[in-house]
Design a protein around this motif. Structure first.
Motif, PDB file in Angstrom:
ATOM      1  N   THR A 102       0.820  -1.181  -0.019  1.00 15.99           N
ATOM      2  CA  THR A 102      -0.045  -0.100   0.045  1.00 15.99           C
ATOM      3  C   THR A 102       0.755   1.180   0.061  1.00 15.99           C
ATOM      4  O   THR A 102       1.748   1.383   0.804  1.00 15.99           O
ATOM      5  CB  THR A 102      -0.827  -0.049   1.215  1.00 15.99           C
ATOM      6  N   ALA A 103       0.721   1.917  -1.026  1.00 14.48           N
ATOM      7  CA  ALA A 103       1.674   3.400  -1.222  1.00 14.48           C
ATOM      8  C   ALA A 103       0.741   4.502  -0.772  1.00 14.48           C
ATOM      9  O   ALA A 103      -0.253   4.609  -1.153  1.00 14.48           O
ATOM     10  CB  ALA A 103       2.073   3.147  -2.407  1.00 14.48           C
ATOM     11  N   SER A 104       1.441   5.455  -0.322  1.00 13.00           N
ATOM     12  CA  SER A 104       0.970   6.734  -0.195  1.00 13.00           C
ATOM     13  C   SER A 104       2.015   7.870  -0.631  1.00 13.00           C
ATOM     14  O   SER A 104       3.046   7.494  -1.270  1.00 13.00           O
ATOM     15  CB  SER A 104       0.645   7.098   1.360  1.00 13.00           C
ATOM     16  N   GLU A 105       2.080   9.287  -0.354  1.00 13.91           N
ATOM     17  CA  GLU A 105       2.880  10.017  -0.961  1.00 13.91           C
ATOM     18  C   GLU A 105       4.249   9.883  -0.412  1.00 13.91           C
ATOM     19  O   GLU A 105       5.384   9.700  -1.101  1.00 13.91           O
ATOM     20  CB  GLU A 105       2.490  11.496  -0.394  1.00 13.91           C
ATOM     21  N   CYS A 106       4.676   9.387   0.970  1.00 14.42           N
ATOM     22  CA  CYS A 106       5.767   9.222   1.450  1.00 14.42           C
ATOM     23  C   CYS A 106       5.955   8.124   2.106  1.00 14.42           C
ATOM     24  O   CYS A 106       7.177   7.900   2.913  1.00 14.42           O
ATOM     25  CB  CYS A 106       6.019  10.672   2.521  1.00 14.42           C
ATOM     26  N   THR A 107       5.182   7.045   2.521  1.00 14.89           N
ATOM     27  CA  THR A 107       5.158   5.689   2.993  1.00 14.89           C
ATOM     28  C   THR A 107       4.982   4.727   2.062  1.00 14.89           C
ATOM     29  O   THR A 107       4.091   4.799   1.226  1.00 14.89           O
ATOM     30  CB  THR A 107       4.499   5.760   4.166  1.00 14.89           C
ATOM     31  N   LEU A 108       5.314   3.551   2.190  1.00 13.68           N
ATOM     32  CA  LEU A 108       5.161   2.121   1.633  1.00 13.68           C
ATOM     33  C   LEU A 108       4.838   1.341   2.670  1.00 13.68           C
ATOM     34  O   LEU A 108       5.834   0.965   3.547  1.00 13.68           O
ATOM     35  CB  LEU A 108       6.221   1.907   0.436  1.00 13.68           C
TER      36      LEU A 108
END
Length: 574
Positions: A102-108
């Motif tokens: 699951t990916a967001s702008e600054c984290t995986l």
């Protein structure tokens, strides 16, 4: 502080001085002696003839190029929507997990199930784990730009503050350009200094587009900012020094319109190219054409006279007359006097009187607020949502009608009231943007953009009025240094603008995008209200001494006030 005096060359403020109601007549009034000066002579050599028109066409090149570079950093450091790139090969991670990411702008995050060692069959022996993973690569949207310096070097998340650092250093280079090229032009001449600035801009502009990493990019952009400001200052100086006093205020506005049109052109380049490197290269190439015009440009006759090179100045003036198809009176050239430097006191003289000290601080604060708001709204454009290019275009094109309207308003309703109105209008528009940001969604993006444009419109109009106010409220003996110091506060504001604009990306929820415009708006409103403490200078002759600058009532009671006001109104109407 005294180093800031050189921010605007002495001759540059000539154009500002002549924005006063009576500066036109003062400059055209002949001395009782037999000597004549350039302000008297140039109108007799054709005024704004073919020579001056050709010169102004040539000067559009450095102004347009420098204008585009003034907001080039907005394009080069644009941050698109992004998210952590999911790994294609999960072999490097824990094999006991399923490898769902699951990916967001600054984290995986990696989600997976793990078998538990349990003898109790009634209990589930499967445990779900969510493991945070380091994010080293990102996927970027390419709907606005295919490539920017930000996306090439991943200046996002923990590295995003480097964008504000780079923008601040660029505007610090602009401050240095004010000082460096202003002093250099007084030393070696306008023509040579302008060519040097254009050459530096050519080299640094091309070099910057191929910067291999962040630190070299920042250093080169500092040089670009220095050369960029040098081009702007010298182009304006040369434009003012080749025309008579009655044309300076109008042609100064014309050059500002060229600046605004250049910003609009940059939007077109962005839409066509969408790669910051090629955009910067394209903007740099025209400097080659201008450098080749070394043999076409002439040195400023005003500068030549100030250095005692009278024969060279006469040669240039004769060339102007021939080009304008005018036969000058030979006696006028023989009687041409040397341009004498006006004796000036130190700027500290303004702080020896309480009234002048308050006015000076008010003017400084207004320049600071304008510098921060003007460039801050540009830097905040990417956070406004909607079409990025449309936002930049509207923020640029709005300057053109405002510059034209300003010419009328300042001489109709007064400097102080018009300046306060424009500052308040821009500030209120910025603050009102919080409501559509918080309570609206995508459907209200046009309203957010409209409010930002109104805010920029107010800043542009206020810039036009603060130049006039600064030129009229300070006495002649300290005017050059005072206006130069005032301009430096605008640069300080522009250096802070990137950090304030960055607040729009780190705020909590929908409030974040509104924070920069609230800051810009509050500063603009406060400065506008303080401007009401300044005296109304419309209808007053320019103060020459500290004593005259304290009490403008004495200047307003000049017996020739009525006739001179009518003369100026007649000139405006014509």
């Amino acid at each position: 502080m005294y180093l800031l005096w050189g921010l605007i060359p002495a001759d540059y403020t000539v154009g500002i001085e002549h924005r006063g109601n009576f500066a036109f007549k003062a400059a055209l009034t002949k001395s009782n002696s037999t000597m004549v000066n350039l302000d008297e002579l140039i109108p007799k050599l054709g005024g704004f003839g073919y020579y001056q028109k050709r010169l102004y066409i040539l000067l559009t090149v450095p102004i347009a190029v420098a204008g585009m570079f003034m907001i080039m950093m907005v394009f080069a450091l644009y941050t698109p929507n992004h998210s952590c790139k999911r790994p294609h090969d999960s072999s490097s991670f824990n094999d006991s997990r399923s490898g769902r990411f699951t990916a967001s702008e600054c984290t995986l995050r990696q989600e997976g199930d793990e078998q538990l060692n349990s003898s109790n069959a009634s209990l589930s022996n499967i445990s779900r784990h969510i493991t945070p993973l380091p994010c080293s690569e990102w996927d970027y949207d390419d709907d606005v730009f295919k490539k920017t310096f930000t996306t090439t070097h991943n200046l996002v998340c923990q590295e995003s503050l480097k964008i504000s650092h780079a923008q601040m250093i660029f505007y610090f280079g602009v401050v240095i350009g004010d000082i460096l090229f202003g002093q250099l032009s007084d030393l070696i001449g306008r023509k040579k200094t302008l060519i040097i600035a254009m050459f530096i801009l050519l080299v640094s502009g091309l070099s910057g587009s191929f910067s291999p990493e962040y630190y070299s990019f920042v250093v080169i952009q500092f040089v670009v900012g220095t050369a960029c400001k040098g081009c702007l200052v010298l182009a304006f100086v040369m434009g003012f020094e080749f025309v008579g006093p009655d044309m300076r205020v109008w042609l100064g506005q014309a050059l500002n319109i060229i600046f605004a049109l250049a910003l609009c052109s940059l939007c077109g380049l962005g839409i066509l190219i969408k790669d910051w490197q090629y955009i910067q290269i394209t903007c740099t190439i025209p400097t080659v054409l201008f450098i080749l015009l070394w043999f076409v440009l002439d040195e400023s006759p005003r500068w030549l006279l100030s250095k005692g090179r009278t024969e060279e100045a006469k040669s240039v003036l004769l060339k102007i007359a021939r080009t304008n198809k005018v036969t000058p009176d030979g006696n006028l050239l023989q009687q041409l006097e040397h341009e004498k430097s006006t004796h000036t006191e130190k700027i500290s003289s303004l702080f020896k009187n309480r009234t002048l000290a308050i006015r000076t601080l008010v003017v400084f604060f207004n320049w600071f607020g304008l510098g921060m708001t003007y460039y801050g709204v540009f830097l905040h454009a990417e956070n406004l949502g909607g079409n990025f290019y449309l936002a930049i275009f509207l923020l640029s094109v709005i300057e053109i009608p405002i510059l034209l309207v300003n010419l009328y308003l300042l001489n109709k309703f007064g400097r102080r009231r018009v300046h306060c109105l424009t500052m308040m209008t821009g500030g209120l528009a910025c603050i009102c943007s919080i409501f559509p940001v918080i309570f609206g969604g995508e459907e209200l993006q046009p309203l957010i953009l409209a409010l930002a444009v109104i805010g920029k419109m107010g800043a542009s109009g206020a810039f036009g009025s603060i130049y006039v106010i600064s030129g009229e409220v300070f006495p002649t003996i300290v005017r050059n240094g005072a206006v130069g110091a005032s301009s430096s506060f605008a640069r300080i504001g522009s250096m802070l603008a990137p950090y304030i604009a960055k607040l729009g990306t780190v705020g909590v929820g929908s409030y974040g995008k509104a924070i920069p415009l609230i800051v810009f708006g509050a500063c603009s409103i406060t400065a506008g209200l303080f401007a009401l403490l300044l005296p109304e200078t419309m209808g007053c002759r320019l103060p020459d001494t500290i004593e005259e600058a304290v009490d403008f009532k004495l200047l307003r009671e000049d017996p020739n006030t009525e006739s001179e006001t009518e003369e100026l109104r007649s000139m405006i109407e014509n």
